[in-house]
Design a protein around this motif. Structure first.
Motif, PDB file in Angstrom:
ATOM      1  N   GLU A  95       0.827  -1.208   0.000  1.00 21.18           N
ATOM      2  CA  GLU A  95       0.000   0.000   0.000  1.00 21.18           C
ATOM      3  C   GLU A  95       0.863   1.260   0.000  1.00 21.18           C
ATOM      4  N   ASN A  96       2.078   1.130   0.503  1.00 22.37           N
ATOM      5  CA  ASN A  96       2.932   2.301   0.694  1.00 22.37           C
ATOM      6  C   ASN A  96       4.093   2.404  -0.284  1.00 22.37           C
ATOM      7  N   ILE A  97       4.566   1.272  -0.805  1.00 21.48           N
ATOM      8  CA  ILE A  97       5.687   1.279  -1.744  1.00 21.48           C
ATOM      9  C   ILE A  97       5.468   0.200  -2.798  1.00 21.48           C
ATOM     10  N   ASN A  98       6.230   0.268  -3.880  1.00 21.19           N
ATOM     11  CA  ASN A  98       6.287  -0.798  -4.866  1.00 21.19           C
ATOM     12  C   ASN A  98       7.411  -1.761  -4.510  1.00 21.19           C
ATOM     13  N   PHE A  99       7.314  -2.967  -5.012  1.00 25.04           N
ATOM     14  CA  PHE A  99       8.379  -3.952  -4.865  1.00 25.04           C
ATOM     15  C   PHE A  99       8.791  -4.464  -6.240  1.00 25.04           C
ATOM     16  N   SER A 100      10.059  -4.788  -6.352  1.00 25.62           N
ATOM     17  CA  SER A 100      10.539  -5.471  -7.547  1.00 25.62           C
ATOM     18  C   SER A 100       9.962  -6.871  -7.598  1.00 25.62           C
ATOM     19  N   ASP A 101      10.231  -7.575  -8.687  1.00 24.91           N
ATOM     20  CA  ASP A 101       9.937  -9.000  -8.701  1.00 24.91           C
ATOM     21  C   ASP A 101      10.686  -9.658  -7.545  1.00 24.91           C
ATOM     22  N   PRO A 102      10.185 -10.780  -7.013  1.00 24.19           N
ATOM     23  CA  PRO A 102      10.838 -11.406  -5.857  1.00 24.19           C
ATOM     24  C   PRO A 102      12.273 -11.847  -6.149  1.00 24.19           C
ATOM     25  N   ILE A 103      13.140 -11.662  -5.154  1.00 24.95           N
ATOM     26  CA  ILE A 103      14.522 -12.141  -5.259  1.00 24.95           C
ATOM     27  C   ILE A 103      14.727 -13.434  -4.493  1.00 24.95           C
ATOM     28  N   GLY A 104      13.731 -13.855  -3.703  1.00 22.39           N
ATOM     29  CA  GLY A 104      13.876 -15.101  -2.961  1.00 22.39           C
ATOM     30  C   GLY A 104      12.659 -15.379  -2.109  1.00 22.39           C
ATOM     31  N   LEU A 105      12.572 -16.625  -1.621  1.00 23.78           N
ATOM     32  CA  LEU A 105      11.490 -17.073  -0.738  1.00 23.78           C
ATOM     33  C   LEU A 105      12.112 -17.479   0.598  1.00 23.78           C
ATOM     34  N   PHE A 106      11.567 -16.940   1.696  1.00 24.65           N
ATOM     35  CA  PHE A 106      12.195 -17.129   3.002  1.00 24.65           C
ATOM     36  C   PHE A 106      11.140 -17.375   4.078  1.00 24.65           C
ATOM     37  N   GLY A 107      11.579 -18.004   5.169  1.00 25.94           N
ATOM     38  CA  GLY A 107      10.696 -18.274   6.292  1.00 25.94           C
ATOM     39  C   GLY A 107      11.247 -17.725   7.590  1.00 25.94           C
ATOM     40  N   ASP A 108      10.378 -17.644   8.599  1.00 23.21           N
ATOM     41  CA  ASP A 108      10.766 -17.179   9.925  1.00 23.21           C
ATOM     42  C   ASP A 108      10.987 -18.373  10.851  1.00 23.21           C
ATOM     43  N   ALA A 109      11.566 -18.094  12.008  1.00 24.15           N
ATOM     44  CA  ALA A 109      11.818 -19.139  12.998  1.00 24.15           C
ATOM     45  C   ALA A 109      11.886 -18.510  14.373  1.00 24.15           C
ATOM     46  N   MET A 110      11.898 -19.357  15.383  1.00 29.98           N
ATOM     47  CA  MET A 110      12.028 -18.896  16.759  1.00 29.98           C
ATOM     48  C   MET A 110      13.471 -19.064  17.233  1.00 29.98           C
ATOM     49  N   LEU A 111      13.974 -18.065  17.908  1.00 28.58           N
ATOM     50  CA  LEU A 111      15.251 -18.148  18.614  1.00 28.58           C
ATOM     51  C   LEU A 111      14.913 -18.416  20.071  1.00 28.58           C
ATOM     52  N   VAL A 112      15.423 -19.529  20.606  1.00 26.02           N
ATOM     53  CA  VAL A 112      15.083 -19.945  21.968  1.00 26.02           C
ATOM     54  C   VAL A 112      16.353 -20.348  22.711  1.00 26.02           C
ATOM     55  N   PRO A 113      16.315 -20.387  24.040  1.00 30.18           N
ATOM     56  CA  PRO A 113      17.480 -20.875  24.782  1.00 30.18           C
ATOM     57  C   PRO A 113      17.836 -22.300  24.386  1.00 30.18           C
ATOM     58  N   ALA A 114      19.110 -22.638  24.475  1.00 34.48           N
ATOM     59  CA  ALA A 114      19.563 -23.983  24.107  1.00 34.48           C
ATOM     60  C   ALA A 114      18.762 -25.035  24.867  1.00 34.48           C
ATOM     61  N   GLY A 115      18.339 -26.060  24.143  1.00 38.50           N
ATOM     62  CA  GLY A 115      17.503 -27.104  24.719  1.00 38.50           C
ATOM     63  C   GLY A 115      16.026 -26.801  24.661  1.00 38.50           C
ATOM     64  N   ASN A 116      15.676 -25.566  24.293  1.00 37.49           N
ATOM     65  CA  ASN A 116      14.281 -25.129  24.164  1.00 37.49           C
ATOM     66  C   ASN A 116      13.447 -25.568  25.375  1.00 37.49           C
ATOM     67  N   PRO A 117      13.792 -25.071  26.582  1.00 37.47           N
ATOM     68  CA  PRO A 117      13.143 -25.559  27.807  1.00 37.47           C
ATOM     69  C   PRO A 117      11.637 -25.352  27.866  1.00 37.47           C
TER      70      PRO A 117
END
Length: 284
Positions: free
Chosen positions: A113-135
């Motif tokens: 709604e606010n800006i234009n975008f070029s054609d996509p340069i890649g497909l990406f996902g998110d993830a959670m950063l958690v303490p080691a062992g994910n307690p």
């Protein structure tokens, strides 16, 4: 010779350029300025490995690297950089403080709604950063809700909308300025988990000396996978057309992959033949 750049300042990199597309008086303002010999201005935040400044102020990260490959294909080698906070990238573009956003922005309906975008340069996902062992056993937004965990993310990140859509209460959300502040909140124990791009979370794990781990992006809702594009002002349509035409010539090619691979970008991040900005703007 080393060049210096402080946050929000500009770095000029000299080089000859000529934008062959739309050299007429009716071209958009950006195209006219570039054809007049002015540098194109790249805007990004510090978000390793997407985009960040080097010690000499040079534009690093795979999105910057890809953008420079496309610009070179257009004949543009004269550019400046502007380093900003993430939440200020779109307002800064609209205020004409720079010409394109190379920070690694997901193509979302709210942003389209606010800006234009070029054609996509890649497909990406998110993830959670958690303490080691994910307690607390946090793998996705629903786990955040059921455990009552405090979730930290960046103001202006797509993950704010995603968490809200998944029903995470405002009281469980901590919004900070960006990637550096996310890691600081986790290190200080002010948050139980962080949500960010998978690449960003991986970078934090590498910096944490084993204190944290990254969850599997496949555990996140499927709709949270997103395409990334280069952001531009709505008015700069001639430049957008020329940029997309040049990108079609180099995407996935030798120069593209050689420039992006040092930052962890692989063929698995390529956007796919069916990817389109129109679809992303309508469905993300």
């Amino acid at each position: 010779m080393k060049l210096s750049l402080t946050s929000g300042a500009l770095l000029t990199v000299c080089g000859a350029m000529m934008l062959s597309a739309a050299g007429t008086a009716s071209a958009d303002e950006l195209t006219d300025r570039i054809n007049a010999g002015e540098p194109i201005r790249l805007g990004f935040a510090t978000a390793v490995p997407w985009a960040y400044p080097g010690e000499g102020g040079e534009p690093l990260g795979f999105v910057n690297a890809i953008a420079l490959v496309v610009l070179e294909e257009m004949g543009i080698t004269n550019y400046e950089t502007s380093v900003n906070e993430w939440a200020g990238l779109i307002p800064g573009l609209q205020a004409n403080r720079y010409d394109i956003i190379t920070g690694g922005m997901y193509i979302l309906a709210s942003r389209c709604e606010n800006i234009n975008f070029s054609d996509p340069i890649g497909l990406f996902g998110d993830a959670m950063l958690v303490p080691a062992g994910n307690p607390m056993g946090i793998h996705n937004y629903q786990d955040v809700i059921t455990t009552g965990a405090t979730l930290v993310t960046g103001a202006g990140f797509n993950t704010v909308e995603a968490a809200q859509r998944e029903g995470v209460p405002d009281g469980q959300m901590m919004l900070v300025a960006g990637e550096v502040e996310i890691l600081a909140a986790m290190n200080a124990g002010r948050a139980d988990a962080a949500v960010q791009t998978f690449f960003g979370a991986q970078e934090h794990v590498e910096r944490s000396e084993g204190r944290f781990e990254v969850t599997d992006p496949a555990d996140m809702p499927g709709w949270t996978q997103n395409w990334v594009g280069i952001g531009m002002r709505h008015a700069d349509t001639d430049f957008l057309e020329a940029f997309n035409a040049a990108m079609a010539e180099v995407i996935g090619g030798e120069a593209w992959m050689a420039a992006a691979a040092p930052y962890g970008y692989t063929e698995f991040q390529l956007p796919g033949d069916d990817a389109s900005t129109e679809f992303a703007c309508a469905n993300r």
